[in-house]
Design a protein around this motif. Structure first.
Motif, PDB file in Angstrom:
ATOM      1  N   ILE A 265      16.398 -21.314  13.418  1.00  0.00           N
ATOM      2  CA  ILE A 265      15.471 -21.235  12.289  1.00  0.00           C
ATOM      3  C   ILE A 265      15.256 -22.658  11.806  1.00  0.00           C
ATOM      4  CG2 ILE A 265      15.240 -20.504   9.894  1.00  0.00           C
ATOM      5  CD1 ILE A 265      16.729 -17.937  10.658  1.00  0.00           C
TER       6      ILE A 265
ATOM      7  N   ARG B 147       6.441  -4.723  -1.274  1.00  0.00           N
ATOM      8  CA  ARG B 147       5.963  -5.521  -0.143  1.00  0.00           C
ATOM      9  C   ARG B 147       4.478  -5.833  -0.293  1.00  0.00           C
ATOM     10  NH1 ARG B 147       6.694  -4.890   6.392  1.00  0.00           N
ATOM     11  NH2 ARG B 147       5.791  -6.921   6.792  1.00  0.00           N
TER      12      ARG B 147
ATOM     13  N   TYR C  89      16.747 -18.435  18.790  1.00  0.00           N
ATOM     14  CA  TYR C  89      17.069 -17.884  17.471  1.00  0.00           C
ATOM     15  C   TYR C  89      17.279 -18.974  16.414  1.00  0.00           C
ATOM     16  CZ  TYR C  89      17.766 -13.401  19.849  1.00  0.00           C
ATOM     17  OH  TYR C  89      17.608 -12.252  20.595  1.00  0.00           O
TER      18      TYR C  89
ATOM     19  N   GLN D  24       7.903 -12.655   8.730  1.00  0.00           N
ATOM     20  CA  GLN D  24       8.250 -12.274   7.366  1.00  0.00           C
ATOM     21  C   GLN D  24       9.661 -11.705   7.303  1.00  0.00           C
ATOM     22  OE1 GLN D  24       5.191  -9.400   6.330  1.00  0.00           O
ATOM     23  NE2 GLN D  24       4.033 -10.982   5.262  1.00  0.00           N
TER      24      GLN D  24
ATOM     25  N   ARG E 115      12.849 -10.678  -2.562  1.00  0.00           N
ATOM     26  CA  ARG E 115      11.602 -11.411  -2.361  1.00  0.00           C
ATOM     27  C   ARG E 115      11.282 -11.490  -0.881  1.00  0.00           C
ATOM     28  NH1 ARG E 115       8.720 -11.461  -6.594  1.00  0.00           N
ATOM     29  NH2 ARG E 115       7.577 -13.287  -5.876  1.00  0.00           N
ATOM     30  N   TRP E 116      10.000 -11.338  -0.591  1.00  0.00           N
ATOM     31  CA  TRP E 116       9.516 -11.605   0.758  1.00  0.00           C
ATOM     32  C   TRP E 116       9.247 -13.094   0.906  1.00  0.00           C
ATOM     33  CZ3 TRP E 116       9.104  -8.329   4.825  1.00  0.00           C
ATOM     34  CH2 TRP E 116       9.240  -6.962   4.561  1.00  0.00           C
TER      35      TRP E 116
ATOM     36  N   GLU F 269      22.368 -12.460   7.769  1.00  0.00           N
ATOM     37  CA  GLU F 269      21.249 -11.616   8.208  1.00  0.00           C
ATOM     38  C   GLU F 269      21.344 -10.186   7.673  1.00  0.00           C
ATOM     39  OE1 GLU F 269      21.023 -11.581  12.445  1.00  0.00           O
ATOM     40  OE2 GLU F 269      19.616  -9.926  12.513  1.00  0.00           O
TER      41      GLU F 269
ATOM     42  N   ILE G  90      -0.606 -12.325   8.915  1.00  0.00           N
ATOM     43  CA  ILE G  90      -1.595 -11.347   9.362  1.00  0.00           C
ATOM     44  C   ILE G  90      -2.152 -10.717   8.097  1.00  0.00           C
ATOM     45  CG2 ILE G  90      -1.961  -9.170  10.576  1.00  0.00           C
ATOM     46  CD1 ILE G  90       0.240 -10.070  12.501  1.00  0.00           C
ATOM     47  N   ALA G  91      -3.317 -11.207   7.690  1.00  0.00           N
ATOM     48  CA  ALA G  91      -3.877 -10.752   6.422  1.00  0.00           C
ATOM     49  C   ALA G  91      -4.520  -9.386   6.611  1.00  0.00           C
ATOM     50  CB  ALA G  91      -4.912 -11.755   5.918  1.00  0.00           C
ATOM     51  N   ARG G  92      -4.341  -8.539   5.607  1.00  0.00           N
ATOM     52  CA  ARG G  92      -5.024  -7.254   5.672  1.00  0.00           C
ATOM     53  C   ARG G  92      -6.521  -7.498   5.524  1.00  0.00           C
ATOM     54  NH1 ARG G  92      -6.669  -2.497   2.886  1.00  0.00           N
ATOM     55  NH2 ARG G  92      -5.978  -0.686   4.089  1.00  0.00           N
TER      56      ARG G  92
ATOM     57  N   GLY H  81      10.222  -8.273   8.725  1.00  0.00           N
ATOM     58  CA  GLY H  81       8.871  -7.774   8.450  1.00  0.00           C
ATOM     59  C   GLY H  81       7.854  -8.061   9.518  1.00  0.00           C
ATOM     60  N   GLY H  82       8.290  -8.606  10.646  1.00  0.00           N
ATOM     61  CA  GLY H  82       7.327  -8.860  11.711  1.00  0.00           C
ATOM     62  C   GLY H  82       6.551 -10.151  11.501  1.00  0.00           C
TER      63      GLY H  82
ATOM     64  N   GLN I  24       3.854  -8.320  -3.098  1.00  0.00           N
ATOM     65  CA  GLN I  24       4.264  -9.706  -2.836  1.00  0.00           C
ATOM     66  C   GLN I  24       3.463 -10.362  -1.729  1.00  0.00           C
ATOM     67  OE1 GLN I  24       8.489 -10.469  -2.407  1.00  0.00           O
ATOM     68  NE2 GLN I  24       8.979  -8.751  -3.722  1.00  0.00           N
TER      69      GLN I  24
ATOM     70  N   LEU J  99       5.737 -17.411   0.179  1.00  0.00           N
ATOM     71  CA  LEU J  99       4.446 -16.874   0.617  1.00  0.00           C
ATOM     72  C   LEU J  99       3.282 -17.711   0.106  1.00  0.00           C
ATOM     73  CD1 LEU J  99       5.184 -13.076   0.074  1.00  0.00           C
ATOM     74  CD2 LEU J  99       5.182 -14.343   2.219  1.00  0.00           C
TER      75      LEU J  99
ATOM     76  N   TYR K  40      -5.706  -5.589  14.046  1.00  0.00           N
ATOM     77  CA  TYR K  40      -4.944  -5.881  12.825  1.00  0.00           C
ATOM     78  C   TYR K  40      -3.637  -5.089  12.796  1.00  0.00           C
ATOM     79  CZ  TYR K  40      -3.488  -4.488   8.108  1.00  0.00           C
ATOM     80  OH  TYR K  40      -2.741  -4.155   7.003  1.00  0.00           O
ATOM     81  N   GLN K  41      -3.719  -3.839  13.193  1.00  0.00           N
ATOM     82  CA  GLN K  41      -2.542  -2.991  13.055  1.00  0.00           C
ATOM     83  C   GLN K  41      -1.462  -3.266  14.089  1.00  0.00           C
ATOM     84  OE1 GLN K  41      -1.887   1.026  11.753  1.00  0.00           O
ATOM     85  NE2 GLN K  41      -3.925   1.395  12.518  1.00  0.00           N
ATOM     86  N   PHE K  42      -1.889  -3.467  15.312  1.00  0.00           N
ATOM     87  CA  PHE K  42      -0.906  -3.412  16.394  1.00  0.00           C
ATOM     88  C   PHE K  42      -0.706  -4.703  17.162  1.00  0.00           C
ATOM     89  CE2 PHE K  42      -2.830   0.939  16.258  1.00  0.00           C
ATOM     90  CZ  PHE K  42      -1.762   1.533  15.603  1.00  0.00           C
TER      91      PHE K  42
END
Lengths: 95, 987
Positions: free
Chosen positions: A78, B734, A76, A56, A65-66, A14, A25-27, A20-21, B737, A84, A42-44
């Motif tokens: 996985i 970020r 916990y 992410q 890489r993400w 780790e 969640i697409a912009r 990345g949260g 990607q 992506l 979207y933001q919060f």
């Protein structure tokens, strides 16, 4: 400490990654057409489940890489890591 | 030297090898094989410490990790260790120990004990709450009287190692179960690590008279260890505590390599921190005997029954000759046997009405066994001299003289490692204790920690756990043979649950649940009376199970008493959460070698040595060492900075600008990326031109700024702040990607590839010309905010005309290895122009005179570019990150703090950065806040002091007088101005 299966490098500590949260969640394509409430959503706003969570991760001290991970926030565990450009390996209702 | 309590024979100590040590200034002697605790007991030391809150005299209670009292300060000076459990400290020649709290014999704070009834749980919080603000004063008196141990008086002289390891099966605990598990797994072919916190493997067998395979148990242990040691895939780690069990098979171990050796003979690391990834974990951690609470149960000489057995059998120490054994189960009859064999007299207070066969056998041998009885209270102060024993119905009681009380209230399986990773617990009614329920698949508990105490069963369970762990990984099962056993100690069977004895006839006496934290039964009762119900809340209110103790000895008993007080059962009340670490771990072990210069990389520019030679002072910016200013002999920092500032105006100021973050951006979509991450327009930026940009997060808050140059059709060079380079690169990566993978853009960090000289001042063009260049320096051909590629002094170079100072500036970038050479050349040729090196402080002054922000100094997470007056940088034509947030109503408010300049009325007074701005500091409080100072300097070029600030609605308030107020500097009158002070020269 989690053992995270980077889709590119394999399982790594780790400490090599950063978080990345919530994933998927697409912009918004046209932010200016959104209401303040929609933009705030979207933001919060995040689902914050107790259980399986798609999130992410960045292999920051590796391939940089993400990618996405399905991690159980209660245990916990996985159960999947996917690129992506890949579809989530489990159906939404399995979350 | 006499050891009055040492037996003539028996035990694993070597009477041929005496070991001298000191306790509290007294010379003493023990033997090789002793712990500090066994040696203290052998020497007849009763009081080893004082309790933390009440300063009551305390003696040794246990024999291992559960010891709550004997926390001692080991050795002196920088290598001293505080709060070491004497029970886990191996004796060595010259060891010096002293109490971690108070003095054992004449303690100056002993009177605290008399105050006990007046100092219940929450005493400090309730008593010292008023008057408001006085806690700091009380604290100065209270703190010195509290706390465990003494800090080392210098930096740690020892070194610590760290090792990463992988294994198939990790076995925690090297007693009978652990040895069997390790051997079974190893014979199946698994890579095995076997760790035990003691110096010697064997666990409970080290104090057992059991026979295994027809011989002494330790012969069997030695054979097992020998076989394991001969296997190449097995790692044996004695003196190694498994302190934490974490997710995904990550386990933390600390191996104590040097703690058993006299300090002057230590070589190599003192401790080694093992970070192990184990695919399977077998926990064989044993169990901890628990006390029964009674009046004055903290008196020295009151010990756990298993500890008494261990001191007699393993160390040849008889802690008392006239013993009372207080038990509610069968296991203490091993202690009865050990005491009698060592020549002590024994009376047994057995809480059970029908104590069973073992009691009957003891009676037959002449032992006075009192059924249905309990020790109600102890007498004596620095050592127990008598106990009151009575029947549980409180019909009869009797005072018995004694010098030792051995208590057994049953056993708590050591479920800690199982619980660390949220392994579920199940309540075992026979033991009245939680035991592991099937939990994470890769974890198995075996032996006493799983609630199994019979030696034959333990040996079998260990073998099966090891084989199952290896089998789960696909190794062929190879269950180690389960040997025959005889003469094993009785298991804790036929338990009668008893958490506390009834109140003694002579009245209340303090009865301790948690010895280390001085928590009494009455504290738990108070917590319950005050409405606490959850055991987690009771714990935090009463501090039961805090500190290094973590409730190893007392928590289950405490939970049992709380259950009684609540009228609930223990299963419902449950236990507090067991968290890492099992036993304390030193910071040294965790830090390892990541100290000082190895803590973080240091980044120096190619010109660094020149700065050093020139006497520069340095400041840390991220990992970089940047020259701060270059004082000449006799110059103050202020003098130096003023001189450096003026040099840029009158001659040439040279700045090592190499640390600036540089990101090479290439690809057909490079400009699209810039358009999205910067607030302004980039499509019309021509090749060879550069432009300032600011980037926002999605909240609309600036995260970095800098100049980006267009080097080619699809080629840009982005400059970031020195400290922001990595963050900005990660930010761009970020988005590329995760959101914009369709963009074809390539990012490369080139920060270290280039050395950059920033030459500022009226003669900078002349110097570049003198250095020799093929770039046309004519202002028409090479205007401000342009970039050119060519050569300088024969070296491939990029020349950029951008400036944060307002002066004529040429930034010359060359491949890093040429940096120092070019820098020296520039100083050689620049001498006639008065070339002067300047550092970051002057840089900050110059930019502030221009009103340029530093992101993170002049801005914070609440500031938008609108607040900064950067409306002209916000494109209306496109979307960019953070743009939508700028339209939020709150960002549109006119009275928000806005970026302005300040002129102190006294031009020599420098307002402290961070000072608050108010209209009138003499107003009644709370004084309305008008803003705050973000940057403040003396501006040599403008000949006066000035500041940058955020002021509410500040852009409409130019000319207004405000007061800057600072705790140290007092009130400083200032005038609000535009955030721009220096008029740059033309050209």
């Amino acid at each position: 400490m989690l053992l995270i299966p980077c889709p590119w490098c394999g399982p790594r500590d780790e400490s090599e990654f950063s978080y990345g949260g919530e994933a998927h969640i697409a912009r918004p394509r046209e932010p200016e057409s959104l209401s303040d409430a929609e933009w705030a959503d979207y933001q919060f706003m995040r689902t914050n489940p107790c259980g399986w969570h798609r999130e992410q991760w960045l292999h920051a001290h590796g391939c940089r890489r993400w990618f996405n991970v399905e991690r159980n926030t209660a245990t916990y565990a996985i159960r999947a890591a996917y690129r992506l450009d890949e579809a989530p390996p489990h159906r939404e209702d399995a979350l | 030297m006499n050891q009055p309590r040492r037996l003539e024979q028996g035990g694993l100590v070597d009477r041929e090898r005496p070991v001298g040590f000191r306790f509290d200034g007294r010379e003493m002697q023990g033997y090789a094989g002793d712990t500090l605790a066994s040696a203290l007991l052998a020497n007849g030391v009763n009081v080893v410490n004082r309790s933390i809150k009440l300063h009551r005299p305390r003696g040794i209670v246990g024999h291992g990790a559960e010891e709550p009292n004997a926390l001692l300060q080991i050795d002196r000076g920088a290598a001293t260790l505080p709060d070491r459990r004497a029970t886990q400290t191996e004796l060595y020649e010259g060891l010096e120990a002293r109490p971690a709290v108070g003095r054992p014999e004449r303690d100056p704070a002993a009177a605290m004990g008399a105050l006990s009834p007046f100092m219940p749980a929450g005493f400090y919080y309730k008593t010292f709450m008023s008057p408001r603000g006085w806690w700091e004063r009380y604290e100065q008196v209270i703190r010195p009287a509290a706390g465990f141990g003494y800090a080392p008086d210098g930096p740690d002289p020892d070194i610590y190692d760290r090792r990463n390891a992988h294994c198939d099966v990790l076995v925690a605990g090297g007693g009978p179960a652990g040895l069997q598990a390790a051997l079974s797994a190893a014979r199946g072919g698994a890579r095995v690590i076997l760790a035990d916190e003691q110096a010697r493997f064997g666990g409970g067998l080290l104090a057992s008279e059991a026979r295994i395979d027809g011989g002494p148990a330790l012969v069997w242990v030695d054979a097992m260890v020998a076989e394991l040691a001969a296997m190449p895939e097995v790692t044996l780690l004695p003196r190694t505590a498994v302190f934490g069990n974490y997710d995904h098979g990550f386990v933390g171990l600390v191996e104590r390599l040097g703690d058993h050796v006299p300090p002057q003979q230590r070589t190599g690391p003192r401790e080694r921190y093992w970070r192990v990834r184990s695919r399977q974990l077998v926990i064989a951690a044993g169990a901890i005997e628990r006390p029964i609470v009674f009046g004055n149960n903290d008196r020295p000489g009151i010990m756990m029954a298993s500890a008494v057995t261990t001191y007699i059998r393993r160390y040849g120490v008889l802690p008392g000759r006239k013993a009372v054994v207080f038990t509610n189960n069968d296991s203490a009859y091993a202690t009865v046997a050990a005491l009698r064999a060592a020549g002590a007299s024994v009376v047994v207070a057995d809480a059970r009405e029908e104590p069973g066969a073992l009691a009957a056998a003891a009676r037959q041998q002449g032992v006075d066994v009192r059924a249905g009885s309990a020790v109600l209270s102890a007498h004596g102060r620095k050592h127990v001299t008598a106990v009151t024993v009575g029947d549980l119905a409180r019909h009869r009681h009797e005072r018995l003289d004694c010098d030792l009380v051995a208590v057994s209230g049953g056993w708590n399986p050591a479920v800690h490692l199982h619980s660390h990773i949220r392994g579920p617990l199940r309540f075992d009614h026979d033991l009245a204790a939680p035991v592991p329920a099937p939990g994470p698949e890769h974890v198995r508990s075996a032996g006493a920690c799983a609630g199994r105490f019979d030696l034959a069963e333990v040996l079998a369970a260990g073998a099966h756990a090891g084989a199952a762990a290896a089998g789960a990984l696909g190794f062929e099962g190879a269950v180690a043979a389960v040997p025959d056993t005889q003469g094993a100690d009785p298991v804790p069977g036929a338990l009668r649950v008893l958490w506390r004895a009834p109140q003694p006839p002579e009245g209340k006496a303090p009865a301790f649940v948690d010895l280390q934290n001085d928590v009494k039964t009455s504290d738990l009762a108070l917590a319950v009376r005050e409405g606490y119900r959850s055991i987690e809340h009771v714990k935090r209110y009463s501090i039961m199970g805090f500190g290094t103790d973590q409730g190893r000895l007392g928590n289950i008993v405490g939970a049992g008493i709380v259950a009684e007080l609540l009228g609930a059962d223990l299963e419902t009340v449950g236990t507090t959460t067991f968290r890492p670490a099992w036993t304390p771990v030193t910071y040294g072990a965790l830090a390892g070698e990541e100290l000082r210069e190895l803590f973080q990389p240091v980044r120096n520019t190619p010109m660094h040595e020149w700065h050093v030679a020139r006497g520069a002072t340095f400041e840390d910016v991220g990992q970089w060492k940047r020259a701060w200013y270059y004082p000449r002999p006799g110059e103050s920092m202020d003098d130096a900075v003023r001189r450096e500032c003026l040099a840029t105006q009158r001659g040439i100021g040279a700045l090592d600008y190499s640390t600036l973050g540089k990101i090479d951006i290439q690809g057909p979509d490079a400009v699209t990326l810039l358009e999205r991450v910067y607030t302004n327009n980039w499509q019309k930026l021509a090749v060879g031109r550069c432009r300032y940009g600011i980037m926002l997060d999605e909240n609309g808050t600036p995260i970095d700024d800098g100049v980006t140059a267009r080097l080619g059709e699809q080629h840009y060079l982005m400059y970031t702040t020195t400290g922001g380079a990595a963050r900005v690169l990660a930010w761009l990566e970020r988005w590329l990607q995760t959101e914009w993978p369709q963009l074809e853009v390539y990012l490369t960090s080139v920060t270290d590839h280039w050395a950059t000289l920033s030459l500022a001042g009226p003669y900078s063009r002349d110097l570049v010309r003198d250095l020799g260049t093929d770039v046309d320096l004519d202002p028409q051909a090479f205007p401000f905010m342009s970039v050119r590629e060519g050569h300088v002094a024969g070296i491939p170079a990029r020349l950029q005309r951008s400036s944060f100072s307002g002066e004529l500036t040429f930034e010359v970038s060359v491949p890093a290895d040429y940096g120092l050479w070019l820098w020296e050349k520039a100083f050689e040729l620049g001498e006639p122009y008065g070339i002067t090196p300047y550092g970051t402080e002057t840089m900050h002054v110059l930019r502030a005179e221009m009103g340029f922000i530093i992101v993170g100094q002049d801005t914070d997470g609440s500031v938008s570019p609108l607040d900064l007056g950067m409306h002209g940088l916000l494109s209306n034509r496109k979307d960019f990150l953070g743009k939508r947030s700028l339209a939020r109503p709150d960002f549109q408010r006119e009275d928000r703090p806005q970026f302005v300049g300040l002129q102190p009325e006294d031009p020599e007074t420098i307002v402290p950065e961070g000072a608050q701005l108010v209209r009138n500091p003499d107003q009644t409080t709370p004084v309305p806040l008008e803003g705050w100072v973000t940057s403040s300097y003396y501006g040599a070029r403008i000949g006066r002091s000035f500041a940058l600030a955020m002021v509410n609605g500040g852009r409409e308030r130019y000319g207004e007088r405000l007061i800057a107020w600072d705790l140290d500097a007092g009130a400083i009158p200032v005038t609000v101005t535009a955030p721009s002070f220096y008029e740059p020269p033309q050209g």
